[in-house]
Write a protein that holds these residues in place. Structure first.
Motif, PDB file in Angstrom:
ATOM      1  N   HIS A 102     -10.277  -3.711  -4.457  1.00  0.00           N
ATOM      2  CA  HIS A 102      -8.986  -3.040  -4.375  1.00  0.00           C
ATOM      3  C   HIS A 102      -7.958  -4.011  -3.792  1.00  0.00           C
ATOM      4  O   HIS A 102      -8.235  -4.698  -2.823  1.00  0.00           O
ATOM      5  CB  HIS A 102      -9.112  -1.784  -3.510  1.00  0.00           C
ATOM      6  N   GLU A 103      -6.791  -4.055  -4.408  1.00  0.00           N
ATOM      7  CA  GLU A 103      -5.724  -4.930  -3.935  1.00  0.00           C
ATOM      8  C   GLU A 103      -4.449  -4.131  -3.738  1.00  0.00           C
ATOM      9  O   GLU A 103      -4.204  -3.148  -4.434  1.00  0.00           O
ATOM     10  CB  GLU A 103      -5.448  -6.048  -4.949  1.00  0.00           C
ATOM     11  N   LEU A 104      -3.640  -4.566  -2.785  1.00  0.00           N
ATOM     12  CA  LEU A 104      -2.293  -4.052  -2.598  1.00  0.00           C
ATOM     13  C   LEU A 104      -1.355  -5.244  -2.580  1.00  0.00           C
ATOM     14  O   LEU A 104      -1.712  -6.322  -2.096  1.00  0.00           O
ATOM     15  CB  LEU A 104      -2.171  -3.258  -1.292  1.00  0.00           C
ATOM     16  N   THR A 105      -0.170  -5.030  -3.102  1.00  0.00           N
ATOM     17  CA  THR A 105       0.815  -6.101  -3.194  1.00  0.00           C
ATOM     18  C   THR A 105       1.946  -5.849  -2.205  1.00  0.00           C
ATOM     19  O   THR A 105       2.427  -4.722  -2.071  1.00  0.00           O
ATOM     20  CB  THR A 105       1.374  -6.196  -4.628  1.00  0.00           C
ATOM     21  N   VAL A 106       2.348  -6.907  -1.519  1.00  0.00           N
ATOM     22  CA  VAL A 106       3.478  -6.865  -0.594  1.00  0.00           C
ATOM     23  C   VAL A 106       4.420  -7.988  -1.002  1.00  0.00           C
ATOM     24  O   VAL A 106       4.054  -9.168  -0.923  1.00  0.00           O
ATOM     25  CB  VAL A 106       3.021  -7.045   0.870  1.00  0.00           C
ATOM     26  N   ASN A 107       5.589  -7.612  -1.507  1.00  0.00           N
ATOM     27  CA  ASN A 107       6.580  -8.602  -1.960  1.00  0.00           C
ATOM     28  C   ASN A 107       5.948  -9.648  -2.886  1.00  0.00           C
ATOM     29  O   ASN A 107       6.081 -10.845  -2.680  1.00  0.00           O
ATOM     30  CB  ASN A 107       7.262  -9.276  -0.762  1.00  0.00           C
ATOM     31  N   ASN A 108       5.251  -9.166  -3.897  1.00  0.00           N
ATOM     32  CA  ASN A 108       4.612  -9.998  -4.926  1.00  0.00           C
ATOM     33  C   ASN A 108       3.448 -10.848  -4.430  1.00  0.00           C
ATOM     34  O   ASN A 108       2.978 -11.737  -5.134  1.00  0.00           O
ATOM     35  CB  ASN A 108       5.647 -10.893  -5.647  1.00  0.00           C
ATOM     36  N   ASN A 109       2.969 -10.612  -3.227  1.00  0.00           N
ATOM     37  CA  ASN A 109       1.770 -11.276  -2.700  1.00  0.00           C
ATOM     38  C   ASN A 109       0.636 -10.265  -2.692  1.00  0.00           C
ATOM     39  O   ASN A 109       0.767  -9.190  -2.090  1.00  0.00           O
ATOM     40  CB  ASN A 109       2.005 -11.799  -1.276  1.00  0.00           C
ATOM     41  N   SER A 110      -0.468 -10.597  -3.338  1.00  0.00           N
ATOM     42  CA  SER A 110      -1.613  -9.684  -3.415  1.00  0.00           C
ATOM     43  C   SER A 110      -2.550  -9.885  -2.232  1.00  0.00           C
ATOM     44  O   SER A 110      -2.852 -11.023  -1.853  1.00  0.00           O
ATOM     45  CB  SER A 110      -2.398  -9.922  -4.705  1.00  0.00           C
ATOM     46  N   ARG A 115      -5.856 -12.537   2.403  1.00  0.00           N
ATOM     47  CA  ARG A 115      -5.109 -13.327   1.423  1.00  0.00           C
ATOM     48  C   ARG A 115      -5.324 -14.792   1.759  1.00  0.00           C
ATOM     49  O   ARG A 115      -5.149 -15.199   2.908  1.00  0.00           O
ATOM     50  CB  ARG A 115      -3.620 -12.976   1.467  1.00  0.00           C
ATOM     51  N   ASP A 116      -5.726 -15.554   0.767  1.00  0.00           N
ATOM     52  CA  ASP A 116      -5.964 -16.994   0.958  1.00  0.00           C
ATOM     53  C   ASP A 116      -6.907 -17.268   2.131  1.00  0.00           C
ATOM     54  O   ASP A 116      -6.688 -18.194   2.913  1.00  0.00           O
ATOM     55  CB  ASP A 116      -4.640 -17.741   1.165  1.00  0.00           C
TER      56      ASP A 116
END
Length: 182
Positions: free
Chosen positions: A7-15, A35-36
């Motif tokens: 499951h992923e959520l995006t914040v300002n185009n960052n997954s 992330r990363d």
């Protein structure tokens, strides 16, 4: 979130990959996310009813309260990103035990009372109350962090000594809460 696609959520185009739910509060759901290769907390604002608290614009309140807490000198996790449109916040992950879990597991939190009282004094001086409920505090490397961004205008009724301290031990208040929420 078991097996299959993560499951992923995006914040300002960052997954961000969601690892697990950390908790649900009055204003949102907080997830441990990555992330990363870096772990963070991703908070998704919710609009579920709360019978003991009235909200305005929650995401703006989070943003404003974060600045108020920083200005007051309260030790809090750094806000990394905020997505106003999707009502999501990414903040620094403070790894450690909550004061709530320590009390629940019969671990004394006596040595952290000085730190929470210092935070309470800073908050009062800034004209604020923070939410002193013990789920909102994490200990990392013997330092106490207030991990919520909620704060309100100061009122004696809701300060640490009049309200918060009732939950910072295995008091009747704490045990009643524990019985109702387990």
């Amino acid at each position: 979130m078991t097996g299959g696609k993560k499951h992923e959520l995006t914040v300002n185009n960052n997954s961000y990959i969601i690892i697990k739910l950390l908790g649900k509060g009055k204003g949102g759901y907080s997830y441990l996310a990555e992330r990363d290769g870096k772990q963070v907390v991703l908070k998704q604002i919710h609009h579920e009813p709360c019978d003991y608290y009235t909200f305005g614009n929650k995401i703006e309140a989070e943003q404003n309260d974060y600045q108020r807490l920083l200005s007051a000198g309260i030790r809090i996790p750094k806000m990394i990103d905020i997505d106003i449109m999707n009502e999501r916040i990414v903040k620094e992950y403070i790894e450690g035990d909550t004061i709530f879990d320590m009390i629940k597991n019969n671990i004394s939190v006596e040595k952290y009372l000085t730190q929470v009282r210092e935070m309470a004094a800073l908050a009062k001086y800034a004209g604020l109350n923070i939410d002193y409920f013990p789920t909102n505090f994490i200990v990392q490397n013997e330092l106490l962090y207030y991990i919520d961004y909620e704060c309100n205008s100061y009122m004696d009724e809701w300060n640490f000594e009049n309200w918060g301290i009732k939950y910072w031990s295995r008091s009747s208040y704490f045990l009643e809460y524990l019985n109702q929420h387990t």
